[in-house]
Design an enzyme around this catalytic site. Sequence first.
Site, PDB file in Angstrom:
ATOM      1  N   TYR A  86      10.552  21.870   2.717  1.00 24.85           N
ATOM      2  CA  TYR A  86      10.852  21.892   1.266  1.00 24.85           C
ATOM      3  C   TYR A  86      12.302  22.262   0.968  1.00 24.85           C
ATOM      4  CZ  TYR A  86       8.789  22.127  -3.545  1.00 24.85           C
ATOM      5  OH  TYR A  86       8.580  21.755  -4.667  1.00 24.85           O
ATOM      6  N   LYS A 127     -14.345   4.437   4.181  1.00 24.95           N
ATOM      7  CA  LYS A 127     -13.090   3.397   4.256  1.00 24.95           C
ATOM      8  C   LYS A 127     -11.812   3.924   5.151  1.00 24.95           C
ATOM      9  CE  LYS A 127     -12.359  -1.246   4.150  1.00 24.95           C
ATOM     10  NZ  LYS A 127     -12.538  -2.101   3.117  1.00 24.95           N
ATOM     11  N   GLU A 153     -11.051  -2.610  -3.105  1.00 27.62           N
ATOM     12  CA  GLU A 153     -12.475  -2.544  -2.636  1.00 27.62           C
ATOM     13  C   GLU A 153     -13.579  -2.507  -3.578  1.00 27.62           C
ATOM     14  OE1 GLU A 153     -14.905  -1.985   0.922  1.00 27.62           O
ATOM     15  OE2 GLU A 153     -12.858  -2.385   0.585  1.00 27.62           O
ATOM     16  N   ASP A 154     -14.614  -3.314  -3.421  1.00 24.42           N
ATOM     17  CA  ASP A 154     -15.825  -3.225  -4.552  1.00 24.42           C
ATOM     18  C   ASP A 154     -15.285  -3.233  -5.810  1.00 24.42           C
ATOM     19  OD1 ASP A 154     -17.260  -2.847  -1.981  1.00 24.42           O
ATOM     20  OD2 ASP A 154     -17.680  -0.614  -2.291  1.00 24.42           O
ATOM     21  N   ASP A 207     -13.371  -7.296   0.398  1.00 22.51           N
ATOM     22  CA  ASP A 207     -14.793  -7.846   0.192  1.00 22.51           C
ATOM     23  C   ASP A 207     -14.586  -9.466   0.124  1.00 22.51           C
ATOM     24  OD1 ASP A 207     -15.884  -5.389  -0.257  1.00 22.51           O
ATOM     25  OD2 ASP A 207     -15.208  -5.296  -2.146  1.00 22.51           O
ATOM     26  N   ALA A 258     -21.855 -17.199  -4.692  1.00 16.21           N
ATOM     27  CA  ALA A 258     -20.466 -17.650  -5.017  1.00 16.21           C
ATOM     28  C   ALA A 258     -19.852 -16.722  -5.647  1.00 16.21           C
ATOM     29  CB  ALA A 258     -20.718 -19.177  -5.718  1.00 16.21           C
ATOM     30  N   GLY A 259     -19.846 -15.378  -5.118  1.00 18.34           N
ATOM     31  CA  GLY A 259     -19.067 -14.521  -5.846  1.00 18.34           C
ATOM     32  C   GLY A 259     -17.625 -14.587  -4.946  1.00 18.34           C
ATOM     33  N   ALA A 277     -17.023 -12.905  -2.006  1.00 17.48           N
ATOM     34  CA  ALA A 277     -16.886 -13.166  -0.579  1.00 17.48           C
ATOM     35  C   ALA A 277     -17.161 -14.782  -0.422  1.00 17.48           C
ATOM     36  CB  ALA A 277     -18.349 -12.157   0.057  1.00 17.48           C
ATOM     37  N   ASN A 317     -19.145  -7.869  10.545  1.00 20.04           N
ATOM     38  CA  ASN A 317     -18.825  -6.290   9.655  1.00 20.04           C
ATOM     39  C   ASN A 317     -17.343  -6.604   9.555  1.00 20.04           C
ATOM     40  OD1 ASN A 317     -18.008  -3.844   9.056  1.00 20.04           O
ATOM     41  ND2 ASN A 317     -20.009  -3.065   9.979  1.00 20.04           N
ATOM     42  N   ASN A 318     -16.972  -6.262   8.169  1.00 20.85           N
ATOM     43  CA  ASN A 318     -15.357  -6.284   7.809  1.00 20.85           C
ATOM     44  C   ASN A 318     -14.437  -5.394   8.649  1.00 20.85           C
ATOM     45  OD1 ASN A 318     -16.389  -7.808   5.871  1.00 20.85           O
ATOM     46  ND2 ASN A 318     -15.590  -6.534   4.120  1.00 20.85           N
TER      47      ASN A 318
END
Length: 388
Positions: free
Chosen positions: A36, A91, A133-134, A159, A190-191, A193, A312-313
């Site tokens: 510091y 995550k 995310e999400d 996603d 059809a979102g 993903a 899985n992502n």
Amino acid sequence: MDAASEALKKHREWQGKLETVNKMPIETADDLSIAYTPGVAAPCLEIARDPSLSYVYTGRGHTIAVISDGSAVLGLGNIGPEAGMPVMEGKCVLFKALSGLDAVPLVLDTQDTDRLVDVISALAPSFGGINLEDIAAPRCFEVERRLKEQLDIPVFHDDQHGTAIVVSAALENALKLAKKENPRIVINGAGSAGCAIARLLLDRGQKDVILVDRQGILTPDMELTSGQRALIDRLNPSGRTGTLQDALAGADVLIGVSAGHIVSQDMIRSMNEKPIVFAMANPTPEIEPEDAAAAGAYIIGTGRSDHPNQINNLLAFPGIFKGALDAGATEINDAMKQAAVSAISSCIPEEDLRPDHIIVSALTPGVADRVARAVAQAAVQSGVVRHA
């Protein structure tokens, strides 16, 4: 194990899955002077002279922001930012465990596109990359597009792209095993993903992809989101119309990123010989694996860890970000995504493929490093790095 009860117990016990751990001791006056004031002024001045040195003198180059507005959390929907925090913390734990990267969970109390872009842009100097995310579609498309235009660090909506990368890797192996060429592929959902999966499969050379949502088979005359509209001219070359049932008649592949228990055994029976079924809705798949098998499905994958072929992502994002940051990449481009697909699919030699083993486990040692090397090489070769 009752996962829900155990998770409640452990989350209450942990009170957060992350903590800050110092890299240096603070025990003496010299320690304080170096970490510091007054010593910290030296790196501050170096960074002020050349902001790129923030990657040298701070943790920026190995730190990711995991950011959500809480609008599309898991399969739970728009449950809000506070309720999304356990997922963002999780995550971050996975980033550290699998890639060694540090990650910070951030949930934002706004679902306004302009404000999301402004806030995330303002946070960017603290991080080496942004993992969105999400965030619900279609807002997620616009947020990611604008951030990628504004920022010189990797921005990646997991996603969309993480899902697409792992699905593409799994499908590449499944098609080899089933010996299918020029398959008809139906994507239900059809979102964010579903659109990303369709785009990546088309970019990898697939010709016959049909996208289905609640309206049925998407056609140009329908009311479409921006993400769907950008794809519509590349989809459904035979001009099919109708319902999901109509789409699946004679199809080779079903990829579900939609809702639980909406696919019947009769739909599976109507598919082509050796049908491939990726029923990825969580926690309840579009059709239960045992029902799909009884109806004749040859290869079955889900998003769950308690069935074979978990898609899985987790197979993608740790290695993708590690590779991007290792290379000093300013973005995650199509070449890097394609490299990730090939790296993941090649984790299983072709001679070792089986109907219950077409995708490697996310917990297999070395997967993230393998993906990282491929992604870093693609970043360098495609010219999106700060340094050679």
